[in-house]
Design a protein around this motif. Structure first.
Motif, mmCIF file in Angstrom:
data_model
loop_
_atom_site.group_PDB
_atom_site.id
_atom_site.type_symbol
_atom_site.label_atom_id
_atom_site.label_comp_id
_atom_site.label_asym_id
_atom_site.label_seq_id
_atom_site.Cartn_x
_atom_site.Cartn_y
_atom_site.Cartn_z
ATOM 1 N N THR A 299 37.325 3.863 -38.227
ATOM 2 C CA THR A 299 37.273 4.866 -37.174
ATOM 3 C C THR A 299 38.081 6.124 -37.493
ATOM 4 O O THR A 299 37.772 7.213 -36.995
ATOM 5 N N SER A 300 39.135 5.993 -38.303
ATOM 6 C CA SER A 300 39.953 7.162 -38.654
ATOM 7 C C SER A 300 39.883 7.451 -40.153
ATOM 8 O O SER A 300 40.875 7.853 -40.763
ATOM 9 N N ASP B 5 34.399 -0.002 -37.506
ATOM 10 C CA ASP B 5 33.330 0.218 -36.535
ATOM 11 C C ASP B 5 32.007 -0.257 -37.139
ATOM 12 O O ASP B 5 31.503 0.336 -38.091
ATOM 13 N N TRP C 72 40.445 11.799 -29.942
ATOM 14 C CA TRP C 72 39.032 12.120 -29.998
ATOM 15 C C TRP C 72 38.482 11.955 -31.408
ATOM 16 O O TRP C 72 39.200 12.099 -32.400
ATOM 17 N N LYS C 73 37.210 11.690 -31.484
ATOM 18 C CA LYS C 73 36.539 11.486 -32.763
ATOM 19 C C LYS C 73 36.595 12.753 -33.614
ATOM 20 O O LYS C 73 36.470 13.867 -33.108
ATOM 21 N N ASN C 74 36.801 12.562 -34.921
ATOM 22 C CA ASN C 74 36.832 13.645 -35.907
ATOM 23 C C ASN C 74 38.016 14.598 -35.744
ATOM 24 O O ASN C 74 38.020 15.683 -36.316
#
Length: 297
Positions: free
Chosen positions: A201-202, A194, A161-163
């Motif tokens: 993204t990470s 992105d 999941w994001k964040n």
């Protein structure tokens, strides 16, 4: 020759010892809190439980194992002798030798410095093998409690999941205290680019590495490995603070056929084997054919 450090550093050793205990205690509390957090997934809770358990083991060992300086001197000298027998990379060998000598002579002056570095180069240059040998040296000289190497790759730092990659990265780092943490293909920790957000993204995982390495200086050694071009762009390029935390970068060149033949002979040297006078030549021919086949694919 390894010369013992002066007695006036005893206080600094004690201070580092209690700092380690306090950080371990805080880590255990942090990880147990993550286990009870209803917002975390089952996987995150399991990882937090594992990190807490590993830290508790390190904590117990710190309480029970005093710093036996003379023993560490002898063990370090033995491991360093084995380390120097590895083929190639003289600069890396010199770096580790000077680190051992500096630590055992000047001890705690190194605790406040970053000891992390990178091993960069193409596949097949022995990045993992070198990292394992270095971990054994670090443990032998008492700089870390364990001679273990925690071997992992980018997938251990990237959440679904994001964040969430940041908290996951923190758990992984704190669960590897007093050990060498080896990250293969470390550049991939940044994730993918992105275009919509105009960032990796990470990125939160990279940012967390930078933040945690600042907090745990002297309590862990991180070795990041990968291809030189990708490491420059994705590992160091995402957060400028990474350069200061990995001040030393080693570029491992490809082994020549002669070096590979020499390494093979050293690996087999301890076994009962009859060497024919033409064995090195046969090895060279075999390696040359393998390389030709690889190029043809």
């Amino acid at each position: 020759e390894i010369v013992p450090k002066p007695a006036e550093e005893d206080q600094a050793v004690a201070e580092r010892y209690f700092r380690k205990l306090k950080l371990a205690e805080a880590t255990i509390v942090d990880m147990k809190s993550a286990q009870q957090n209803g917002k975390n997934t089952a996987v995150q809770k399991v990882r937090a439980e594992m990190a807490a358990r590993d830290t508790e083991r390190a904590y117990e060992r710190m309480l029970l194992k005093p710093f036996a300086f003379i023993k560490h001197c002898n063990d370090a000298a033995s491991k360093l002798s084995d380390f120097k027998k590895l083929g190639g990379n003289p600069q890396l060998k010199e770096f580790v030798a000077l680190l051992v000598q500096g630590y055992l002579q000047k001890g705690t002056r190194l605790f406040g410095q970053y000891q992390n570095f990178t091993l960069e180069g193409p596949s097949g240059v022995g990045k993992t093998t070198w990292a394992k040998k270095i971990a054994s040296v670090y443990g032998a000289m008492g700089m870390l409690l364990y001679s273990d190497i925690v071997q992992t790759d980018a997938t251990a730092f990237i959440a679904e999941w994001k964040n969430q990659s940041g908290p996951l990265t923190k758990q992984k780092i704190l669960g590897s205290l007093e050990k060498v943490l080896f990250i293969d293909e470390a550049y991939a920790v940044a994730g993918t680019w992105d275009d919509r957000s105009n960032q990796w993204t990470s990125k939160d995982a990279i940012d967390m590495i930078v933040a945690q390495l600042d907090q745990i200086r002297g309590l862990q050694v991180m070795i990041a490995a990968g291809y030189q071009k990708d490491m420059t762009a994705q590992f160091f390029g995402v957060n400028s603070g990474m350069i200061r935390r990995f001040a030393t970068r080693f570029i491992l060149p490809k082994y020549s056929h002669y070096q590979l033949a020499d390494i093979m002979q050293k690996m087999l040297g301890g076994r009962k084997a009859v060497w024919h006078w033409s064995t090195p030549v046969c090895l060279e021919i075999a390696l040359d054919k393998l390389e030709r086949l690889a190029r043809a694919q």
